[in-house]
Structures are given as structure tokens and as C-alpha cells.
Design an enzyme around this catalytic site. Sequence first.
Site, PDB file in Angstrom:
ATOM      1  N   ARG A 224       0.845  -1.185   0.000  1.00 46.09           N
ATOM      2  CA  ARG A 224       0.000   0.000   0.000  1.00 46.09           C
ATOM      3  C   ARG A 224       0.887   1.244   0.000  1.00 46.09           C
ATOM      4  NH1 ARG A 224      -3.555  -2.552  -1.718  1.00 46.09           N
ATOM      5  NH2 ARG A 224      -5.530  -3.086  -0.742  1.00 46.09           N
ATOM      6  N   HIS A 272      -1.189   0.829  -9.752  1.00 45.05           N
ATOM      7  CA  HIS A 272      -1.916  -0.125  -8.874  1.00 45.05           C
ATOM      8  C   HIS A 272      -2.542  -1.257  -9.698  1.00 45.05           C
ATOM      9  CE1 HIS A 272      -4.142  -0.570  -4.790  1.00 45.05           C
ATOM     10  NE2 HIS A 272      -3.977  -1.754  -5.382  1.00 45.05           N
TER      11      HIS A 272
HETATM   12  P1  NDP Z   1      -2.103 -12.175   3.875  1.00 44.49           P
HETATM   13  O1  NDP Z   1      -3.003 -11.795   4.995  1.00 44.49           O
HETATM   14  O2  NDP Z   1      -2.215 -13.528   3.308  1.00 44.49           O
HETATM   15  O3  NDP Z   1      -0.580 -11.962   4.300  1.00 44.49           O
HETATM   16  C1  NDP Z   1      -0.159 -10.847   5.020  1.00 44.49           C
HETATM   17  C2  NDP Z   1       1.248 -11.098   5.536  1.00 44.49           C
HETATM   18  O4  NDP Z   1       1.725  -9.901   6.161  1.00 44.49           O
HETATM   19  C3  NDP Z   1       1.298 -12.200   6.599  1.00 44.49           C
HETATM   20  O5  NDP Z   1       2.465 -12.968   6.417  1.00 44.49           O
HETATM   21  C4  NDP Z   1       1.388 -11.418   7.908  1.00 44.49           C
HETATM   22  O6  NDP Z   1       2.049 -12.083   8.955  1.00 44.49           O
HETATM   23  C5  NDP Z   1       2.222 -10.243   7.454  1.00 44.49           C
HETATM   24  N1  NDP Z   1       2.070  -9.122   8.390  1.00 44.49           N
HETATM   25  C6  NDP Z   1       0.949  -8.443   8.724  1.00 44.49           C
HETATM   26  N2  NDP Z   1       1.225  -7.504   9.649  1.00 44.49           N
HETATM   27  C7  NDP Z   1       2.544  -7.601   9.907  1.00 44.49           C
HETATM   28  C8  NDP Z   1       3.418  -6.938  10.794  1.00 44.49           C
HETATM   29  N3  NDP Z   1       2.997  -5.953  11.607  1.00 44.49           N
HETATM   30  N4  NDP Z   1       4.716  -7.316  10.825  1.00 44.49           N
HETATM   31  C9  NDP Z   1       5.158  -8.324  10.018  1.00 44.49           C
HETATM   32  N5  NDP Z   1       4.373  -8.998   9.143  1.00 44.49           N
HETATM   33  C10 NDP Z   1       3.082  -8.642   9.098  1.00 44.49           C
HETATM   34  O7  NDP Z   1      -2.324 -11.051   2.742  1.00 44.49           O
HETATM   35  P2  NDP Z   1      -2.061 -11.187   1.173  1.00 44.49           P
HETATM   36  O8  NDP Z   1      -0.730 -11.797   0.967  1.00 44.49           O
HETATM   37  O9  NDP Z   1      -3.225 -11.792   0.497  1.00 44.49           O
HETATM   38  O10 NDP Z   1      -2.064  -9.636   0.752  1.00 44.49           O
HETATM   39  C11 NDP Z   1      -1.115  -8.733   1.280  1.00 44.49           C
HETATM   40  C12 NDP Z   1      -1.395  -7.319   0.845  1.00 44.49           C
HETATM   41  O11 NDP Z   1      -1.036  -7.126  -0.517  1.00 44.49           O
HETATM   42  C13 NDP Z   1      -2.847  -6.847   0.875  1.00 44.49           C
HETATM   43  O12 NDP Z   1      -3.272  -6.558   2.184  1.00 44.49           O
HETATM   44  C14 NDP Z   1      -2.794  -5.620   0.014  1.00 44.49           C
HETATM   45  O13 NDP Z   1      -2.412  -4.493   0.784  1.00 44.49           O
HETATM   46  C15 NDP Z   1      -1.672  -5.936  -0.980  1.00 44.49           C
HETATM   47  N6  NDP Z   1      -2.202  -6.179  -2.333  1.00 44.49           N
HETATM   48  C16 NDP Z   1      -1.804  -5.345  -3.338  1.00 44.49           C
HETATM   49  C17 NDP Z   1      -2.246  -5.551  -4.614  1.00 44.49           C
HETATM   50  C18 NDP Z   1      -1.788  -4.690  -5.734  1.00 44.49           C
HETATM   51  O14 NDP Z   1      -2.311  -4.813  -6.849  1.00 44.49           O
HETATM   52  N7  NDP Z   1      -0.813  -3.842  -5.528  1.00 44.49           N
HETATM   53  C19 NDP Z   1      -3.173  -6.640  -4.939  1.00 44.49           C
HETATM   54  C20 NDP Z   1      -3.513  -7.469  -3.821  1.00 44.49           C
HETATM   55  C21 NDP Z   1      -3.040  -7.219  -2.558  1.00 44.49           C
HETATM   56  P3  NDP Z   1       1.424 -13.434   9.619  1.00 44.49           P
HETATM   57  O15 NDP Z   1       1.736 -14.505   8.591  1.00 44.49           O
HETATM   58  O16 NDP Z   1       2.173 -13.593  10.880  1.00 44.49           O
HETATM   59  O17 NDP Z   1      -0.045 -13.190   9.794  1.00 44.49           O
HETATM   60  C1  OXD Z   2      -6.111  -5.584  -3.362  1.00 41.32           C
HETATM   61  C2  OXD Z   2      -5.562  -4.607  -4.298  1.00 41.32           C
HETATM   62  O1  OXD Z   2      -6.053  -5.384  -2.145  1.00 41.32           O
HETATM   63  O2  OXD Z   2      -5.853  -4.725  -5.509  1.00 41.32           O
HETATM   64  O3  OXD Z   2      -6.619  -6.613  -3.841  1.00 41.32           O
HETATM   65  O4  OXD Z   2      -4.820  -3.713  -3.896  1.00 41.32           O
END
Ligand code: NDP
Ligand code: OXD
Length: 309
Positions: A224, A272
Site C-alpha cells: 500500500r 496499482h
Molecule cells: P495475507 O493476509 O495472506 O498476508 C499478510 C502477511 O503480512 C502475513 O504474512 C502477515 O504475517 C504479514 N504481516 C501483517 N502484519 C505484519 C506486521 N505488523 N509485521 C510483520 N508482518 C506482518 O495477505 P495477502 O498476501 O493476500 O495480501 C497482502 C497485501 O497485498 C494486501 O493486504 C494488500 O495491501 C496488498 N495487495 C496489493 C495488490 C496490488 O495490486 N498492488 C493486490 C492485492 C493485494 P502473519 O503470517 O504472521 O499473519
Molecule cells: C487488493 C488490491 O487489495 O488490488 O486486492 O490492492
Amino acid sequence: MAILFKTTAAALARWRPHLTAAFPGHEVRYWPEIGDKAAIDYALVWHPEPGLLASLPNLRLIVSLGAGIDHILRDPNLPPGVPILRLVDPHMTQAMSEYVALQVLRLHRRDIDYRAQQAAEEWRELGQANAAERRVGILGFGTLGQATGRTLQALGFPVAGWTRSAKQVPGFVTYAGAAGLNEMLARSDILVCLLPMTPETENILDGRLFARLPRGAGLVNAGRGRHLVENDLLAALDGGQLSAAVLDVFRDEPLPPGPPFCPHPRIVITPHVAADTHPPTALPIIADAIRDLEAGRPVANLVDPRRGY
Ligand code: NDP
Ligand code: OXD
């Protein structure tokens, strides 16, 4: 039974042709023409207006039209107790792996330098490290992070992942929490951010973090925009602590034209699009979740709003 659908005007054109067929038996209502609010059972949303969801008295499920739910949780008046589903779609996971692989290869193969040389009509070989010598660190090693890690590993990069809670992911070096971050950063020649946006992760990509990377590291941010302290990035690029950055997400989207990012010789920008939601694959996943809820079965991929992702 009605479904509220709210996304951006541009995205609506992609969704609309698929929506009615995806939910036979449900009337789909497109925001802002939502009619009788009491008839709405399900809300499929991207950046809903604060207060909109709380105004639906019989809402049974909130569905994020993306993997992230920060655009929902920013509403201070969310209806308590209504479950929130986030999208976990293999198509999107694959798309993110492709995007990050492309950008890591771009940094690894010095594509930004070669494009600049091309513009200057200069023919000069730059040194090239092996993939095995270019260590990649992934902040956020969940659904998208792990799949991306596997793709990068298949290309020969040594990959490590950072999570909030300690976990073992077969085949990967993993680090967790504040204590693990230092070690992870010290071995990341290219740092990829795939974190969710939470109070803990906001502004995480700042000057202090960049200083802990090897000098000349590259950055890819597809998490983000609010993860990144933009002025700190510019300073790190100016000073050479970072060699280049690829940014897919921004604090303000669409990104306002002009400086400091457009153009910048060491920054590559995409609008994005790292992993766009794909209606033909996402809608059956959402329809299954609604069927499970209606049948009283457990619904996969509900999120805990207190955790923030
Ligand atoms: P998940 O919930 O599967 O994974 C999130 C990961 O982040 C987990 O490993 C989690 O740790 C880790 N995490 C969360 N908070 C912290 C913290 N404070 N410190 C360290 N690690 C942390 O999410 P996704 O992989 O599905 O998606 C991740 C993000 O990608 C979305 O939230 C979105 O913001 C972004 N995204 C962007 C897109 C784009 O087009 N640019 C498209 C889709 C998503 P733990 O394993 O311990 O829970
Ligand atoms: C998502 C994104 O969160 O597209 O899926 O950013």
C-alpha cells in the site's frame, strides 16, 4: 434478497457484465442507486463511503473486492458483528507473482540503467551478478508473499520472508516481528513489500528501514502507498542507499502527475495493477462464500477486523 455493489467507475465496467449471472436469485444493486436499504443482505465493496455499511440494517456479509481490507476498516462506523470476507483468488496470486518477478528481474538485470543508456544512445556493458547472489526479502509472507517467493526461488534468487507471527515455511528462511526485521533487512539486496496496511505497518518503509538494507538495495512496493514515507525514499535514492524503486501503490491514487515521482530516473511506476481483481475468477469465489453462509457452513477467508488484515 439484494446485493449492494460498489467499486470505482473504471472497475465497474469490468465487473458489470458478469454480475447478474454470478448471483441468480439475488438482485444486484449498483451504488449509489441502492433502493430499500433493508433489503440488502450482502455488500461487495471497494472503498465504501464511511457510514454506508452501517446504514444497511440487515447486512449479513461484507465482501472486499480485493485482498486488502484497509479500504473497509478505515470506516470508523463499521457495523459490529458483520463478517468481512477478503478475496483470496489464485488468479490474483499468480498475477502478483508475475508482477514481482518482472520487477525483481528489472532491478536485478539493471534494466533501468540500460533504458537510460538507450535513451542516451550509449552502448556500454554493466556488471551482472548471478540471481543466486541477489538476495530478496519479502515483507509480508502470507498468501501473496509466499507464492511470489516460490516464483522468485524458481528463478534462482535466495528468498526470505518476514511475518508478524513466527512461522516455518518449508524451503524458505523466515523472520518474524521487530526482532527478526533487522536480520531480514541486512540480507535483502532487493526488498519487496507485500504487507497489508495496518497501524503497525503504516510508514514502515522509512529512512531508518532503508539504512538497514545493504547499500544500493532495490525496493518494490506493491503493498500500500501508506507503507512508504515518500520523502525518505527520495532521500535514500539521492544518497545512493537505495539504487532504484518500483512503486505500484501510492498515498494518493491516481498519482498526481509531475514531480517528485513522474518522472524520476530511479523510480518505475505502475498504476496499482500488480494484481488486479479478475471478475470471472473472483465472482465464483464470492458466490461460494455466500452459499456457504446461507447453508450455515464455515466461510473461508473471513478476516478478524481487530487484527487489521
Ligand atoms: P495475507 O493476509 O495472506 O498476508 C499478510 C502477511 O503480512 C502475513 O504474512 C502477515 O504475517 C504479514 N504481516 C501483517 N502484519 C505484519 C506486521 N505488523 N509485521 C510483520 N508482518 C506482518 O495477505 P495477502 O498476501 O493476500 O495480501 C497482502 C497485501 O497485498 C494486501 O493486504 C494488500 O495491501 C496488498 N495487495 C496489493 C495488490 C496490488 O495490486 N498492488 C493486490 C492485492 C493485494 P502473519 O503470517 O504472521 O499473519
Ligand atoms: C487488493 C488490491 O487489495 O488490488 O486486492 O490492492
